[in-house]
Design an enzyme around this catalytic site. Structure first.
Site, PDB file in Angstrom:
ATOM      1  N   PHE A  39      42.281  -0.683  44.578  1.00 32.71           N
ATOM      2  CA  PHE A  39      41.426  -0.098  45.403  1.00 32.71           C
ATOM      3  C   PHE A  39      41.179   0.998  45.343  1.00 32.71           C
ATOM      4  O   PHE A  39      40.057   1.439  46.193  1.00 32.71           O
ATOM      5  CB  PHE A  39      41.434  -1.175  47.330  1.00 32.71           C
ATOM      6  N   GLY A  86      34.794  -1.306  56.166  1.00 31.98           N
ATOM      7  CA  GLY A  86      35.550  -1.546  55.746  1.00 31.98           C
ATOM      8  C   GLY A  86      35.818  -2.340  54.718  1.00 31.98           C
ATOM      9  O   GLY A  86      37.373  -2.488  53.847  1.00 31.98           O
ATOM     10  N   TRP A  99      34.878  -1.262  51.365  1.00 34.88           N
ATOM     11  CA  TRP A  99      35.708  -0.530  51.244  1.00 34.88           C
ATOM     12  C   TRP A  99      37.155  -0.798  49.738  1.00 34.88           C
ATOM     13  O   TRP A  99      36.843  -0.230  49.094  1.00 34.88           O
ATOM     14  CB  TRP A  99      36.446   0.649  52.043  1.00 34.88           C
ATOM     15  N   HIS A 100      37.472  -1.992  50.149  1.00 34.35           N
ATOM     16  CA  HIS A 100      38.450  -2.615  49.388  1.00 34.35           C
ATOM     17  C   HIS A 100      37.813  -2.767  48.062  1.00 34.35           C
ATOM     18  O   HIS A 100      39.185  -2.787  47.111  1.00 34.35           O
ATOM     19  CB  HIS A 100      39.509  -3.367  50.158  1.00 34.35           C
ATOM     20  N   GLY A 101      36.400  -3.840  47.943  1.00 30.58           N
ATOM     21  CA  GLY A 101      36.374  -4.125  46.370  1.00 30.58           C
ATOM     22  C   GLY A 101      34.714  -4.581  47.323  1.00 30.58           C
ATOM     23  O   GLY A 101      34.366  -4.952  47.582  1.00 30.58           O
TER      24      GLY A 101
END
Length: 487
Positions: free
Chosen positions: A487, A291, A294-296
């Site tokens: 993102f 997770g 996933w943001h960066g």
């Protein structure tokens, strides 16, 4: 649908074909999966087709978002000069990829219905939520496109939608953008160790903690309000997350639709809590690390995800111990207060890694927050404290040059925004009595709406909406990007 595609292509038309290809590919594959499942029954699910679809989606995301990151790190490990040309991240690729993976999985499970291509296309590119969520589920949105009453404009939808949009705009441009002034000097400074101290570090960290909340929840409110203008209800994405008294509670309130996706399509797929506690904690940690990624594409996001995985493990272990030892202390006010403080502190530490450009910078800020680089008050503030200066000297608080105006304004904005985040009602509570604003079947929070802030069709709310819209527009003095766009 065409307006949504124009909205997306307006940023960079060259990525519009990529989105159209993604939509067409997933629609075709979803249709094939549904047909195969319906024809072959559950014993012969086309798992290979599903794996191919998920791999293709993740491969596309990996190339555009993570290729540079992985090549850079492999090159460092092998001491080579490998490099790939700069790859521009297509807008919203993380969001529309997740939505379509969920669609494929549900098609494989036999949970999807036969939708037309135009409706599916609108489900993916519906412009209010396309850029930064909420991450919507096909069963929530697609049936709404089919309702005849949603085709015609309705005054009630306009009144409700414009109010929610105004609240979101006010959060974003009036609160979040003004807090951003105090974030960048701390997180983006190249010579941070020379000018950071206890107060500066906490000022920047708290400002970012609140900026991120008002920026992202403001966007979510604007998306929900904008969709409602067209008669479409989106799921809620925030429910006063900084009121949480545990990390588990925090993730029930923060970016709710992402938490739901990670739980349903990653955590449960890994085995969830079905194979004992050790496996459960392992799955939790992996889910949160992914997770974070996933943001960066960066180690700071991985550390942030790992921290929250660790927090969740500690939280679940603590709850298990309390239950095993039969300690019922959760209802005591002191316990709840300490739990809230500890939760908020853990979240703030995580946000430092989330925002910092690299791990070294984040560590410097955290050391400064712990007092490693001392604590100084600007002379302009120090001289006004009179006899209190003796007490400050006794606890090693020194004096630095400057009027202290920046520090004082930082404190005022943090305090003001903090009070709003902790005491003001959220949009779900504001509309709790009069109107259900989301498409969620249930709201998993206890609502205790007070009469004074309840929305209604009256002149008071017309005036309040007009004021929020006016302030929101007047403060748009420059280009103001949403933090979650990256993102």
């Amino acid at each position: 649908m065409f307006a949504s595609l124009f909205f997306y292509g307006f940023w960079n038309p060259s990525y519009l074909p990529l989105m159209l290809f993604s939509i067409g590919f997933n629609y075709y594959l979803g249709k094939r999966l549904s047909e195969a499942v319906n024809n072959n029954r559950r014993q012969q699910k086309p798992k290979g087709l599903l794996i191919f679809g998920i791999s293709a989606n993740l491969g596309l995301l990996a190339y555009f978002k993570y290729a540079g990151f992985f090549v850079k790190n492999i090159s460092l490990v092998l001491a080579t000069q490998w490099n790939i040309s700069n790859v521009v991240l297509p807008l919203a690729i993380s969001f529309f990829t997740f939505q379509q993976i969920a669609y494929l999985v549900d098609a494989w499970k036999g949970k999807t219905k036969e939708y037309s291509f135009l409706h599916y296309c609108l489900f993916v590119c519906f412009f209010p939520q396309l850029i930064a969520g909420p991450i919507v589920h096909h069963k929530e949105i697609l049936p709404q496109f089919l309702r005849p009453e949603n085709i015609k404009p309705q005054a009630a939808n306009f009144a409700i939608g414009i109010t929610i949009f105004a609240i979101g705009l006010f959060k974003k441009t009036v609160i979040a953008d003004n807090l951003s002034i105090y974030v960048s000097p701390v997180f983006d400074s190249s010579d941070l160790t020379e000018k950071i101290d206890f107060f500066t570090a906490w000022g920047g960290a708290l400002a970012y903690t609140l900026q991120l909340y008002f920026d992202f929840s403001g966007y979510s409110d604007m998306a929900i309000g904008c969709a409602r203008l067209f008669g479409v209800k989106l799921p809620i994405n925030f429910f006063s997350p900084y009121k949480a008294t545990s990390i588990v509670d925090f993730w029930r309130r923060w970016h709710i639709t992402l938490s739901r996706f990670l739980r349903d399509y990653l955590y449960i797929a890994l085995g969830g809590n079905r194979h004992g506690k050790v496996r459960r904690y392992n799955n939790l940690f992996i889910t949160m690390v992914l997770g974070g990624l996933w943001h960066g594409a960066g180690w700071t996001f991985i550390v942030w995800g790992g921290l929250h995985g660790f927090y969740l493990i500690v939280n679940h272990t603590w709850s298990y111990l309390l239950k095993t030892l039969n300690f019922s202390i959760q209802d005591y006010k002191t316990y709840r207060l300490l739990s809230w403080v500890l939760t908020l502190l853990a979240v703030i530490v995580g946000w430092v890694y989330f925002r910092a450009p690299n791990i070294e910078q984040a560590n410097i800020i955290l050391f400064a927050m712990a007092g490693e680089y001392g604590a100084n008050l600007p002379s302009g503030i120090y001289v006004r404290l009179g006899e209190f200066t003796h007490w400050l000297t006794a606890i090693n608080i020194g004096v630095s040059q400057g009027s202290g105006k920046q520090l004082a304004l930082n404190a005022v904005w943090v305090l003001g925004a903090g009070v709003i985040a902790l005491k003001a009602p959220n949009v779900v509570e504001i509309f709790a009595v009069k109107e259900k604003i989301s498409c969620d079947s249930t709201i998993p929070f206890q609502l205790t709406p007070l009469r004074w802030y309840q929305w209604d069709y009256n002149n008071r709310w017309v005036a309040q909406t007009a004021v929020m819209l006016t302030f929101g527009i007047l403060t748009l003095s420059q280009v103001s990007e949403f933090l979650y766009f990256q993102f």
